[in-house]
Design an enzyme around this catalytic site. Structure first.
Site, PDB file in Angstrom:
ATOM      1  CE  LYS A 122       8.873  -7.366  -6.917  1.00  0.00           C
ATOM      2  NZ  LYS A 122       9.664  -6.945  -5.784  1.00  0.00           N
ATOM      3  CD  GLU A 163       5.197 -13.535  -3.723  1.00  0.00           C
ATOM      4  OE1 GLU A 163       4.925 -13.021  -2.617  1.00  0.00           O
ATOM      5  OE2 GLU A 163       6.281 -13.385  -4.297  1.00  0.00           O
ATOM      6  CG  HIS A 166       3.140  -3.393   0.607  1.00  0.00           C
ATOM      7  ND1 HIS A 166       2.825  -4.459   1.418  1.00  0.00           N
ATOM      8  CD2 HIS A 166       2.017  -3.133  -0.104  1.00  0.00           C
ATOM      9  CE1 HIS A 166       1.579  -4.822   1.201  1.00  0.00           C
ATOM     10  NE2 HIS A 166       1.062  -4.030   0.288  1.00  0.00           N
ATOM     11  NE  ARG A 217      18.038  -1.482  -4.284  1.00  0.00           N
ATOM     12  CZ  ARG A 217      17.362  -1.476  -3.151  1.00  0.00           C
ATOM     13  NH1 ARG A 217      17.972  -1.153  -2.022  1.00  0.00           N
ATOM     14  NH2 ARG A 217      16.094  -1.817  -3.100  1.00  0.00           N
TER      15      ARG A 217
HETATM   16  P1  ADP Z   1       9.334  -4.522  -3.393  1.00  0.00           P
HETATM   17  O1  ADP Z   1      10.073  -4.841  -4.633  1.00  0.00           O
HETATM   18  O2  ADP Z   1       8.360  -3.449  -3.571  1.00  0.00           O
HETATM   19  O3  ADP Z   1      10.265  -4.362  -2.241  1.00  0.00           O
HETATM   20  P2  ADP Z   1       8.648  -7.119  -2.242  1.00  0.00           P
HETATM   21  O4  ADP Z   1       8.318  -8.310  -3.063  1.00  0.00           O
HETATM   22  O5  ADP Z   1       9.988  -7.092  -1.641  1.00  0.00           O
HETATM   23  O6  ADP Z   1       8.417  -5.824  -3.135  1.00  0.00           O
HETATM   24  O7  ADP Z   1       7.541  -6.953  -1.106  1.00  0.00           O
HETATM   25  C1  ADP Z   1       7.481  -5.795  -0.319  1.00  0.00           C
HETATM   26  C2  ADP Z   1       6.664  -6.051   0.945  1.00  0.00           C
HETATM   27  O8  ADP Z   1       5.343  -6.521   0.648  1.00  0.00           O
HETATM   28  C3  ADP Z   1       7.231  -7.114   1.863  1.00  0.00           C
HETATM   29  O9  ADP Z   1       8.232  -6.603   2.707  1.00  0.00           O
HETATM   30  C4  ADP Z   1       5.989  -7.537   2.635  1.00  0.00           C
HETATM   31  O10 ADP Z   1       5.650  -6.598   3.628  1.00  0.00           O
HETATM   32  C5  ADP Z   1       4.904  -7.487   1.594  1.00  0.00           C
HETATM   33  N1  ADP Z   1       4.734  -8.799   0.944  1.00  0.00           N
HETATM   34  C6  ADP Z   1       5.382  -9.224  -0.156  1.00  0.00           C
HETATM   35  N2  ADP Z   1       5.009 -10.459  -0.495  1.00  0.00           N
HETATM   36  C7  ADP Z   1       4.075 -10.856   0.400  1.00  0.00           C
HETATM   37  C8  ADP Z   1       3.271 -12.043   0.576  1.00  0.00           C
HETATM   38  N3  ADP Z   1       3.348 -13.073  -0.266  1.00  0.00           N
HETATM   39  N4  ADP Z   1       2.425 -12.089   1.632  1.00  0.00           N
HETATM   40  C9  ADP Z   1       2.305 -11.050   2.473  1.00  0.00           C
HETATM   41  N5  ADP Z   1       3.026  -9.899   2.351  1.00  0.00           N
HETATM   42  C10 ADP Z   1       3.893  -9.802   1.328  1.00  0.00           C
HETATM   43  P1  ADP Z   2      13.261  -2.227  -0.819  1.00  0.00           P
HETATM   44  O1  ADP Z   2      13.510  -2.045  -2.276  1.00  0.00           O
HETATM   45  O2  ADP Z   2      13.078  -3.648  -0.438  1.00  0.00           O
HETATM   46  O3  ADP Z   2      12.203  -1.333  -0.272  1.00  0.00           O
HETATM   47  P2  ADP Z   2      15.154  -0.454   0.499  1.00  0.00           P
HETATM   48  O4  ADP Z   2      14.263  -0.070   1.586  1.00  0.00           O
HETATM   49  O5  ADP Z   2      16.588  -0.632   0.787  1.00  0.00           O
HETATM   50  O6  ADP Z   2      14.635  -1.834  -0.116  1.00  0.00           O
HETATM   51  O7  ADP Z   2      15.073   0.584  -0.675  1.00  0.00           O
HETATM   52  C1  ADP Z   2      14.142   1.592  -0.769  1.00  0.00           C
HETATM   53  C2  ADP Z   2      13.708   1.818  -2.202  1.00  0.00           C
HETATM   54  O8  ADP Z   2      13.380   3.206  -2.336  1.00  0.00           O
HETATM   55  C3  ADP Z   2      14.763   1.494  -3.190  1.00  0.00           C
HETATM   56  O9  ADP Z   2      14.270   0.486  -4.056  1.00  0.00           O
HETATM   57  C4  ADP Z   2      15.020   2.759  -3.962  1.00  0.00           C
HETATM   58  O10 ADP Z   2      14.660   2.575  -5.323  1.00  0.00           O
HETATM   59  C5  ADP Z   2      14.092   3.798  -3.390  1.00  0.00           C
HETATM   60  N1  ADP Z   2      14.851   4.937  -2.843  1.00  0.00           N
HETATM   61  C6  ADP Z   2      15.042   5.191  -1.551  1.00  0.00           C
HETATM   62  N2  ADP Z   2      15.742   6.310  -1.383  1.00  0.00           N
HETATM   63  C7  ADP Z   2      16.009   6.795  -2.599  1.00  0.00           C
HETATM   64  C8  ADP Z   2      16.715   7.925  -3.073  1.00  0.00           C
HETATM   65  N3  ADP Z   2      17.298   8.785  -2.258  1.00  0.00           N
HETATM   66  N4  ADP Z   2      16.786   8.101  -4.370  1.00  0.00           N
HETATM   67  C9  ADP Z   2      16.201   7.234  -5.205  1.00  0.00           C
HETATM   68  N5  ADP Z   2      15.534   6.148  -4.819  1.00  0.00           N
HETATM   69  C10 ADP Z   2      15.432   5.916  -3.531  1.00  0.00           C
HETATM   70 MG    MG Z   3      11.525  -5.699  -1.463  1.00  0.00          MG
END
Ligand code: ADP
Ligand code: ADP
Ligand code: MG
Length: 669
Positions: A116, A200, A235, A292
């Site tokens: 990130k 952040e 989250h 992905r």
């Molecule tokens: P992940 O890799 O676990 O998906 P993200 O960076 O995409 O992590 O953040 C996941 C969630 O955390 C976001 O969808 C949001 O709800 C919350 N979040 C992330 N960054 C912030 C921020 N700077 N301020 C408030 N909420 C945040």
């Molecule tokens: P984000 O990474 O922002 O949360 P998604 O909601 O699309 O985005 O992805 C859900 C996360 O949960 C993915 O990062 C993946 O690693 C994990 N995940 C969800 N379902 C599965 C599964 N069936 N097998 C392995 N990993 C999974």
């Molecule tokens: Mg995310």
């Protein structure tokens, strides 16, 4: 186009990829672990290869075994789905080295977005807006403290290598930073093998809005609009929708173009998602790019009429994107709900078990041959069938329920209705919670932000509702009709007969139920004019109009009441469309036998906690009446009266922890 692909995943995404491949005439190879020998995705594919034990790291995460399976079966390409190896640059490279197409971006793009922190540095250069924060190399705690102080609290610490909501810590003030930093680094190390963090500014009441992008290897890159994924727990996304409520054309274009710029900056190819965090005023910042196909991609398919997996296969085989930006349009509104095996009332803890009863709403169930380009009102992407187990080895997602409507209101109505017809018995699910969520005023009114669930606890987690007469009547009817004497007699429906037929049925039957720790008695009596059901002060004449498997339609004083009743041991599940009630049925024969074996002493069957005492000292009870409830090994056990008698002494109080075999109360027959 490829003639054969290997699907390096399981569950709903493997089934969903198989569906598109089948429609395109592409053969599929499934891989499976020991736990998945009989899984739905294996049955849907043309061939299958075992890749090892149940633990993911010994099977689905073994790049070497998966590549060997692709080579052995002659698959020309590997689709990684999401999770597992989908964002593993080493795996993408290993596929390329083995001469197999990886259906995803080049390893270099995965790498560039994998951190990130590094991704933010790249995005800054590409002119994509970033949340104020620090994402540099320096990791000294005093330095990070100074950076956090400069940014201003609250701040959010994130594992740079993180994902799936892991490792994030909100820090409210300067004094809390060091402790949060240490715990964030610990979790980052254990989950991702890398303790690097970034800071952040923590936005208050933000929305999560992401843009679907698609690029081909010929230099074209488009965006397929946005998805709003603001409704989250821990989250993690729970409900997703497209388009985002309140989005203006202008903002959509700005976000879309920023996302395309982000993709171009890393030489992206294939499907990707650029996640933004947005303020209520619409200003938005880059958060991360997921390299992905995303779990929530179906909502984009529903509103654009495009099959994104088809696009992935075309792009990976070298074709150009099927459409240009100016050919893409938004049609209607789509919502997705993730059906999880989990207990919302216990902090969304995953629940495992077997799907002993599974009924899905009427849907154009997304199965082989379906084309998401034709929006169906209801689509279900599922990896399981009735009888399948949800094991502790993988993600607890059971299925995704996706609905489409001309507008948001219509989509919401479709979703509420579909959730009412989704029945699961055998494990805990979030279905009832999702229904409350969809119908809650803030969600229905599109007052969205990532704190919606936290802030609306009172609406989303109401006190349990008592079962009510109709539910109890359905349960009693189902219990009578499921008794072996009726099932075996073939004598037809005893309820419909007015001639006094009752086989060995006693004149009056009493059923003991427990509804959320409250004991309830339902009496069913035979009368010359039919059957009478009594519960407390309420009573109704009853007749059975229809009985088909677990479905019942009964007439109660002339009112038609329908429901599905699933008797699962001592659990009686009653689904009425309006709700899913769970009653515990105390089978007097079963419990009397148990107690008598112990010589009438009422003892704890295992170590546990007393959760409810249902009788008082000197109370007279009938044989089989529930006396107290214990909780042990996360299950409730009811101790029932071994025979008619009087409670003499209660030896423990609610909340007490008891050892196995201790006497719980004394009882005089
Ligand atoms: P992940 O890799 O676990 O998906 P993200 O960076 O995409 O992590 O953040 C996941 C969630 O955390 C976001 O969808 C949001 O709800 C919350 N979040 C992330 N960054 C912030 C921020 N700077 N301020 C408030 N909420 C945040
Ligand atoms: P984000 O990474 O922002 O949360 P998604 O909601 O699309 O985005 O992805 C859900 C996360 O949960 C993915 O990062 C993946 O690693 C994990 N995940 C969800 N379902 C599965 C599964 N069936 N097998 C392995 N990993 C999974
Ligand atoms: Mg995310």
């Amino acid at each position: 186009m490829f003639t054969k692909i290997l699907i390096a995943n399981r569950g709903e995404i493997a089934c969903r990829v198989a569906a598109t491949a089948r429609r395109m005439g592409v053969k599929t190879v499934a891989v499976y672990s020991e736990a998945d020998v009989d899984a739905r995705h294996v049955a849907l594919c043309d061939e299958s290869v075992p890749v090892g034990p149940s633990a993911a790291r010994e099977s689905y995460l073994r790049a070497d075994k998966i590549i060997a399976a692709a080579l052995a079966t002659g698959a020309q390409a590997v689709h990684p789905g999401y999770g597992f190896l989908s964002e593993n640059a080493g795996f993408a490279q290993a596929c390329a080295d083995a001469g197999i197409s990886f259906i995803g971006p080049p390893a270099s793009a995965i790498d560039a977005m994998g951190s990130k922190s590094a991704a933010k540095t790249l995005m800054e250069k590409a002119g994509v807006p970033l949340v104020p924060g620090y994402h540099g190399e320096e990791q000294d705690p005093d330095f990070l403290q100074a950076e956090a102080d400069r940014i201003g609290y609250p701040v959010l610490l994130k594992a740079s290598a993180g994902g799936g909501g892991k490792g994030m810590r909100i820090v409210e003030s300067s004094e809390d930073l060091k402790a949060a930093l240490a715990s964030c680094k610990r979790e980052a190390t254990s989950s991702f093998g890398d303790d690097k963090v970034l800071i952040e500014k923590y936005l208050t009441r933000p929305r999560h809005i992401e843009i679907q992008v698609f690029a081909d290897s010929q230099g074209n890159c488009v965006y397929l609009f946005e998805r709003d994924c603001s409704v989250q727990r821990r989250h993690q996304k729970v409900l997703e929708e497209a388009p985002a409520p309140g989005m203006t054309e202008e903002r959509r274009r700005a976000m879309g173009e920023a996302a395309v710029a982000a993709a171009r900056a890393v030489g992206y190819v294939g499907a990707g998602t650029v996640e933004f965090i947005a303020n209520q005023d619409g200003s938005f910042y880059f958060m991360e790019m997921n390299t992905r196909l995303q779990v929530e991609h179906p909502v984009t398919e529903m509103i654009t009429g495009q099959d994104l997996v088809e696009w992935q296969l075309r792009v990976a085989s070298g074709e150009a994107l099927p459409l240009r930006q100016d050919q893409l349009r938004i049609n209607g509104h789509a919502l997705e709900a993730r059906i999880y095996a989990e207990n919302p009332d216990n902090n969304f803890l995953p629940s495992i078990g077997r799907l002993r009863h599974l009924r899905m709403p009427e849907a154009v169930s997304f199965s082989l041959g379906d084309n998401p380009a034709h929006p169906a009102a209801v689509r279900i992407d599922s990896g399981v069938r009735a009888g399948d187990a949800i094991s502790p080895f993988y993600d607890p997602m059971i299925a995704k329920l996706i609905v489409w409507g001309c507008d948001r209101e219509e989509a919401l109505a479709q979703m509420a209705s579909a959730l009412s017809h989704y029945q699961v018995v055998g494990l805990m699910s979030n279905i009832a919670f999702l229904k409350r969520l969809v119908e809650s005023p803030p969600f229905a009114g599109a007052d969205l932000d990532t704190g919606l669930i936290e802030r609306n606890q009172d609406v989303l987690f109401p006190a349990p509702q008592p079962a009510g007469f109709d539910v109890l009547a359905l349960a009693a009817v189902a219990l009578v009709l499921s008794e072996p004497r009726y099932v075996a007699s073939g004598a037809g429906d005893p309820w419909a007969r007015a001639d006094g037929w009752r086989m060995n049925m006693p004149l009056r039957r009493r059923f003991h139920f427990i509804d959320h720790a409250s004991p309830l008695d339902v009496a069913v009596s035979y009368r010359s004019q039919g059957w009478l059901i009594e519960q407390g002060a309420a009573a109704a004449q009853a007749s059975v109009v229809r009985h088909d498997g677990s479905d019942y339609a009964i007439r109660l004083d002339g009112r038609l009441v329908r429901g599905t009743v699933v008797i699962d041991g001592e659990d009686v599940h009653v689904f009425t469309g309006e709700r899913h009630a769970l009653l515990r049925y105390i089978d007097p024969l079963l419990h009397a036998g148990e107690a008598e074996d112990e010589g009438g002493r009422l003892t704890a069957p295992m170590p546990g906690k007393i959760v409810a005492i249902l009788v008082s000292k000197d109370e007279a009870v009938l044989k089989g009446a529930p006396l107290l409830i214990m909780e042990a090994m996360k299950m409730e056990h009811t101790i029932a009266a071994p025979r008619d008698g009087v409670v003499q002494e209660l030896l423990y109080a609610t909340g007490d922890q008891v050892e196995e075999g201790v006497q719980l109360l004394s009882f005089q027959a």
